[in-house]
Design an enzyme around this catalytic site. Sequence first.
Site, PDB file in Angstrom:
ATOM      1  N   LYS A 156     -38.202 -13.523   9.123  1.00  0.00           N
ATOM      2  CA  LYS A 156     -39.582 -13.937   8.938  1.00  0.00           C
ATOM      3  C   LYS A 156     -40.067 -12.485   8.064  1.00  0.00           C
ATOM      4  O   LYS A 156     -41.095 -12.750   7.255  1.00  0.00           O
ATOM      5  CB  LYS A 156     -40.255 -13.394  10.348  1.00  0.00           C
ATOM      6  CG  LYS A 156     -40.322 -14.799  11.249  1.00  0.00           C
ATOM      7  CD  LYS A 156     -41.473 -15.072  12.043  1.00  0.00           C
ATOM      8  CE  LYS A 156     -41.539 -16.050  12.639  1.00  0.00           C
ATOM      9  NZ  LYS A 156     -40.334 -16.437  13.432  1.00  0.00           N
ATOM     10  N   SER A 192     -30.892 -16.186  13.299  1.00  0.00           N
ATOM     11  CA  SER A 192     -32.218 -15.765  12.461  1.00  0.00           C
ATOM     12  C   SER A 192     -32.870 -14.475  13.101  1.00  0.00           C
ATOM     13  O   SER A 192     -33.797 -14.180  12.195  1.00  0.00           O
ATOM     14  CB  SER A 192     -33.080 -17.089  13.105  1.00  0.00           C
ATOM     15  OG  SER A 192     -33.159 -17.333  14.378  1.00  0.00           O
TER      16      SER A 192
HETATM   17  C1  LIG Z   1     -39.921 -17.382  14.172  1.00  0.00           C
HETATM   18  C2  LIG Z   1     -38.466 -17.618  14.300  1.00  0.00           C
HETATM   19  C3  LIG Z   1     -37.778 -19.063  14.556  1.00  0.00           C
HETATM   20  C4  LIG Z   1     -38.641 -20.090  13.916  1.00  0.00           C
HETATM   21  O1  LIG Z   1     -39.109 -20.245  12.993  1.00  0.00           O
HETATM   22  P1  LIG Z   1     -40.175 -21.189  12.611  1.00  0.00           P
HETATM   23  O2  LIG Z   1     -40.596 -21.059  11.316  1.00  0.00           O
HETATM   24  O3  LIG Z   1     -41.502 -20.725  13.520  1.00  0.00           O
HETATM   25  O4  LIG Z   1     -39.780 -22.575  12.908  1.00  0.00           O
HETATM   26  C5  LIG Z   1     -36.446 -18.909  14.819  1.00  0.00           C
HETATM   27  N1  LIG Z   1     -35.831 -17.694  14.971  1.00  0.00           N
HETATM   28  C6  LIG Z   1     -36.258 -16.687  15.166  1.00  0.00           C
HETATM   29  C7  LIG Z   1     -35.474 -15.424  15.544  1.00  0.00           C
HETATM   30  C8  LIG Z   1     -37.483 -16.640  14.830  1.00  0.00           C
HETATM   31  O5  LIG Z   1     -38.399 -15.167  14.965  1.00  0.00           O
END
Ligand SMILES: *Cc1c(COP(=O)(O)O)cnc(C)c1O
Length: 330
Positions: free
Chosen positions: A55, A312
């Site tokens: 993010k 992510s």
């Molecule tokens: C926010 C997030 C997501 C999903 O992202 P979006 O843009 O809301 O679809 C996936 N994995 C993690 C760790 C996140 O913080």
Amino acid sequence: MSHHGVSLEAIHQARRRIAGQVVRTPLVRSAALSARFEAEILLKLETCQPTGAFKLRGATNMIAALIERHGSEALAAGVVTASTGNHGRAVAYAAAQQGVPAVICLSRLVPPDKVAAIEALGAEARRVGASQDEAFEEVERLVSERGMTLIPPFDDPLVAAGQGTIGLELMEDCPDLDRVIVGLSGGGLLGGIGVAVKAIRPECRVTGVSLSRGAAMWESLQAGYPVAVEEVESLGDSLGGGIGRDNRCTLALVREVMDDHVQVSERAIARAMVAILEHEKRLVEGAAAVGLAAIEEHGLAVRGRKVALILSGNAVSLEILDRARVLAGR
Ligand SMILES: *Cc1c(COP(=O)(O)O)cnc(C)c1O
């Protein structure tokens, strides 16, 4: 071509802006998963970001783009958001790096360690109200009365373009990638990656993975308009939450760039988290394990293919890890 304000060019611009402030993360081959699925399974390590999640890309791009367009005076009153998780930390970190004041609004129910984590990044953690909704009312007040700038978690072309820089890096590191499997909540991550990947290699499949319960994007895609869902507890808590009643970018974007979409159970998420820890020696949160969960639970056709999974984020506590172990039966 622009997709709801997000284009390949916008993603290239984002990449230039965030260079030096955000880590260009490695794409590593998993020997264990590649052998298990008779495929090339590649892991994109967003867990290497200084805040532990991707993010940071979107938040850094939006703040830098606003400064570039309107000058730093435009952000003198500061930036604001309401998030206890990866987005809150990203905004706090990105703002501090660019010399912009930041306020992160949190409900009074947010545990002290999360508050301390925001403050340690140099932002003001403002505790108001008894729910996320009340915290968000404070955000709106700060925007209208104090002239602060909202940095949204996903529903903005600059945020999605920032997340899309992952797609550029994937295409550089594996130009003949067959498929990318992406955790999907608000859709900034999948939407951004999808625009980059489809522009460079249209035949690469983009697969979205949602939770099986409380998945607002899933419901909204079925309905064709933003649907509010009841939030449920999940190991993949970073994938919870709504997509915004007035969603103006990511719902349409996801519909355009996503090829297929699956949902995963809590048990599959738990097993995937444990497998990634055990075999890859990498600690990931549930939202980051859904790609592997999807391959396992749905038998996605990956054999003989080059497939990227987006690890992510790594926001996981010992308590959550324990829950995952129990549910995985390990
Ligand atoms: C926010 C997030 C997501 C999903 O992202 P979006 O843009 O809301 O679809 C996936 N994995 C993690 C760790 C996140 O913080």
